[in-house]
Motif scaffolding. Structure first.
Motif, PDB file in Angstrom:
ATOM      1  N   GLU A  44       0.819  -1.210   0.000  1.00 57.86           N
ATOM      2  CA  GLU A  44       0.000   0.000   0.000  1.00 57.86           C
ATOM      3  C   GLU A  44       0.855   1.263   0.000  1.00 57.86           C
ATOM      4  N   ASN A  45       1.989   1.215   0.699  1.00 58.74           N
ATOM      5  CA  ASN A  45       2.909   2.358   0.671  1.00 58.74           C
ATOM      6  C   ASN A  45       3.458   2.559  -0.731  1.00 58.74           C
ATOM      7  N   ALA A  46       3.807   1.446  -1.386  1.00 55.60           N
ATOM      8  CA  ALA A  46       4.321   1.521  -2.752  1.00 55.60           C
ATOM      9  C   ALA A  46       3.259   2.086  -3.691  1.00 55.60           C
ATOM     10  N   ARG A  47       2.024   1.604  -3.545  1.00 56.49           N
ATOM     11  CA  ARG A  47       0.928   2.076  -4.391  1.00 56.49           C
ATOM     12  C   ARG A  47       0.702   3.574  -4.194  1.00 56.49           C
ATOM     13  N   SER A  48       0.705   4.023  -2.929  1.00 59.56           N
ATOM     14  CA  SER A  48       0.509   5.441  -2.637  1.00 59.56           C
ATOM     15  C   SER A  48       1.625   6.298  -3.224  1.00 59.56           C
ATOM     16  N   LEU A  61      -4.925  15.474 -11.843  1.00 57.92           N
ATOM     17  CA  LEU A  61      -6.126  14.971 -12.504  1.00 57.92           C
ATOM     18  C   LEU A  61      -6.240  13.452 -12.421  1.00 57.92           C
ATOM     19  N   ILE A  62      -5.105  12.757 -12.427  1.00 55.00           N
ATOM     20  CA  ILE A  62      -5.114  11.292 -12.311  1.00 55.00           C
ATOM     21  C   ILE A  62      -4.494  10.943 -10.966  1.00 55.00           C
ATOM     22  N   ARG A  63      -5.321  10.613  -9.991  1.00 59.87           N
ATOM     23  CA  ARG A  63      -4.833  10.430  -8.622  1.00 59.87           C
ATOM     24  C   ARG A  63      -4.756   8.973  -8.187  1.00 59.87           C
ATOM     25  N   GLN A  64      -5.558   8.118  -8.777  1.00 56.94           N
ATOM     26  CA  GLN A  64      -5.619   6.719  -8.350  1.00 56.94           C
ATOM     27  C   GLN A  64      -5.508   5.794  -9.553  1.00 56.94           C
ATOM     28  N   LEU A  65      -4.448   5.957 -10.340  1.00 53.68           N
ATOM     29  CA  LEU A  65      -4.281   5.104 -11.517  1.00 53.68           C
ATOM     30  C   LEU A  65      -4.038   3.655 -11.104  1.00 53.68           C
ATOM     31  N   ILE A  66      -3.243   3.452 -10.044  1.00 55.84           N
ATOM     32  CA  ILE A  66      -2.954   2.096  -9.564  1.00 55.84           C
ATOM     33  C   ILE A  66      -4.012   1.725  -8.526  1.00 55.84           C
ATOM     34  N   SER A  70      -3.765  -4.116  -6.527  1.00 56.19           N
ATOM     35  CA  SER A  70      -3.034  -4.447  -7.759  1.00 56.19           C
ATOM     36  C   SER A  70      -1.543  -4.663  -7.511  1.00 56.19           C
ATOM     37  N   ILE A  71      -1.027  -4.139  -6.403  1.00 51.60           N
ATOM     38  CA  ILE A  71       0.369  -4.351  -6.019  1.00 51.60           C
ATOM     39  C   ILE A  71       0.396  -5.270  -4.812  1.00 51.60           C
ATOM     40  N   THR A  72       1.251  -6.294  -4.868  1.00 48.61           N
ATOM     41  CA  THR A  72       1.412  -7.215  -3.740  1.00 48.61           C
ATOM     42  C   THR A  72       2.883  -7.255  -3.345  1.00 48.61           C
ATOM     43  N   SER A  73       3.172  -7.984  -2.271  1.00 46.39           N
ATOM     44  CA  SER A  73       4.565  -8.105  -1.826  1.00 46.39           C
ATOM     45  C   SER A  73       5.408  -8.886  -2.821  1.00 46.39           C
ATOM     46  N   GLU A  74       4.760  -9.584  -3.778  1.00 44.49           N
ATOM     47  CA  GLU A  74       5.484 -10.342  -4.797  1.00 44.49           C
ATOM     48  C   GLU A  74       5.741  -9.522  -6.066  1.00 44.49           C
ATOM     49  N   THR A  75       5.216  -8.299  -6.119  1.00 47.54           N
ATOM     50  CA  THR A  75       5.415  -7.458  -7.295  1.00 47.54           C
ATOM     51  C   THR A  75       6.903  -7.171  -7.497  1.00 47.54           C
ATOM     52  N   ILE A  76       7.350  -7.261  -8.737  1.00 46.64           N
ATOM     53  CA  ILE A  76       8.752  -7.015  -9.072  1.00 46.64           C
ATOM     54  C   ILE A  76       8.923  -5.637  -9.713  1.00 46.64           C
ATOM     55  N   SER A  77       7.974  -5.276 -10.579  1.00 46.51           N
ATOM     56  CA  SER A  77       8.114  -4.016 -11.302  1.00 46.51           C
ATOM     57  C   SER A  77       6.740  -3.479 -11.690  1.00 46.51           C
ATOM     58  N   VAL A  78       6.641  -2.162 -11.762  1.00 47.48           N
ATOM     59  CA  VAL A  78       5.433  -1.492 -12.230  1.00 47.48           C
ATOM     60  C   VAL A  78       5.847  -0.507 -13.318  1.00 47.48           C
ATOM     61  N   LEU A  79       5.198  -0.612 -14.469  1.00 45.32           N
ATOM     62  CA  LEU A  79       5.459   0.283 -15.585  1.00 45.32           C
ATOM     63  C   LEU A  79       4.296   1.265 -15.690  1.00 45.32           C
ATOM     64  N   VAL A  80       4.599   2.557 -15.697  1.00 47.28           N
ATOM     65  CA  VAL A  80       3.574   3.599 -15.687  1.00 47.28           C
ATOM     66  C   VAL A  80       3.662   4.414 -16.967  1.00 47.28           C
ATOM     67  N   ALA A 191     -10.399   0.038 -17.357  1.00 43.12           N
ATOM     68  CA  ALA A 191      -9.287  -0.787 -16.888  1.00 43.12           C
ATOM     69  C   ALA A 191      -9.142  -1.984 -17.821  1.00 43.12           C
ATOM     70  N   GLN A 192      -7.914  -2.299 -18.190  1.00 41.45           N
ATOM     71  CA  GLN A 192      -7.652  -3.430 -19.061  1.00 41.45           C
ATOM     72  C   GLN A 192      -6.551  -4.300 -18.480  1.00 41.45           C
ATOM     73  N   GLU A 193      -6.667  -5.601 -18.693  1.00 42.11           N
ATOM     74  CA  GLU A 193      -5.628  -6.550 -18.294  1.00 42.11           C
ATOM     75  C   GLU A 193      -4.642  -6.670 -19.447  1.00 42.11           C
ATOM     76  N   LEU A 194      -3.430  -6.129 -19.251  1.00 39.18           N
ATOM     77  CA  LEU A 194      -2.460  -6.057 -20.340  1.00 39.18           C
ATOM     78  C   LEU A 194      -1.536  -7.265 -20.424  1.00 39.18           C
ATOM     79  N   VAL A 195      -1.514  -8.111 -19.389  1.00 41.61           N
ATOM     80  CA  VAL A 195      -0.577  -9.236 -19.397  1.00 41.61           C
ATOM     81  C   VAL A 195      -0.760 -10.129 -20.625  1.00 41.61           C
ATOM     82  N   PRO A 196      -1.996 -10.550 -20.986  1.00 41.37           N
ATOM     83  CA  PRO A 196      -2.148 -11.374 -22.196  1.00 41.37           C
ATOM     84  C   PRO A 196      -1.659 -10.666 -23.455  1.00 41.37           C
ATOM     85  N   LEU A 197      -1.905  -9.358 -23.554  1.00 43.42           N
ATOM     86  CA  LEU A 197      -1.450  -8.609 -24.726  1.00 43.42           C
ATOM     87  C   LEU A 197       0.067  -8.558 -24.792  1.00 43.42           C
TER      88      LEU A 197
END
Length: 204
Positions: A44-48, A61-66, A70-80, A191-197
């Motif tokens: 949650e700290n990372a997400r904030s 204007l965009i305050r809660q994109l993530i 959506s972020i867990t302790s197993e997350t390795i990287s986030v691309l914005v 919102a879209q799930e981009l992993v399959p793409l």
């Protein structure tokens, strides 16, 4: 009045590992993605932190994109990737001419929405199936291209008939004509799930 366009790209990397220097170099030079190191063990700290960076880059204007969870302790990287664009129409719509009208959601369903009206000289396009108009922005080289099917289509029908060739035709073949335009005011959130793409593009 002036127009503002700003693209904000960043990549957030877990403090538990690292990416190859060549990847970070490409991310910075090719994609203009600013790299950050972050602790994902406190999700949650990372997400904030990431959302605060996005909000700053997009003038709040965009305050809660993530979204939450959506972020867990197993997350390795986030691309914005965030885009901020603000501009005035070159021919502003009159508030006095805005009124509630029906908007078709599907061939058999409508809702009432605030609809803006204008009668101005605009770039106009028409073929057997579509009408299109180009709306300019004040002091900018950007164009808002609007396409409307002549016959009522479902969302799937619109998506299946739209093509890059049609859009290019609208942009290149429009003629200046006096256009009586009715344009609903709208906000888009999706919102879209981009992993399959991304996997289809070869990223695994």
């Amino acid at each position: 009045s002036s127009s503002t366009a700003h693209v904000a790209n960043s990549i957030w990397i877990t403090k538990r590992g690292s990416f190859a220097p060549s990847f970070l170099e490409h991310a910075t030079k090719v994609f203009s993605a600013e790299p950050h190191s972050i602790d994902f063990t406190a999700p949650e700290n990372a997400r904030s932190t990431i959302n605060a960076w996005i909000a700053e880059q997009t003038h709040q204007l965009i305050r809660q994109l993530i979204p939450s969870g959506s972020i867990t302790s197993e997350t390795i990287s986030v691309l914005v990737n965030a885009l901020y664009f603000k501009a005035q129409w070159s021919e502003p719509f009159s508030k006095a001419r805005t009124k509630d009208e029906d908007f078709w959601l599907s061939p058999g369903s409508t809702i009432s929405v605030p609809t803006m009206h204008s009668a101005e000289n605009q770039g106009y396009f028409e073929n057997e199936s579509w009408q299109g108009v180009q709306l300019g922005y004040s002091g900018a080289s950007y164009t808002f291209a609007l396409l409307v099917p002549k016959h009522k289509l479902s969302v799937h029908g619109v998506a299946s008939e739209l093509s890059s060739a049609l859009i290019q035709q609208v942009l290149s073949s429009s003629e200046i004509k006096r256009v009586h335009l009715a344009l609903p005011r709208f906000t888009i959130r999706e919102a879209q799930e981009l992993v399959p793409l991304l996997r289809r593009l070869g990223l695994s």
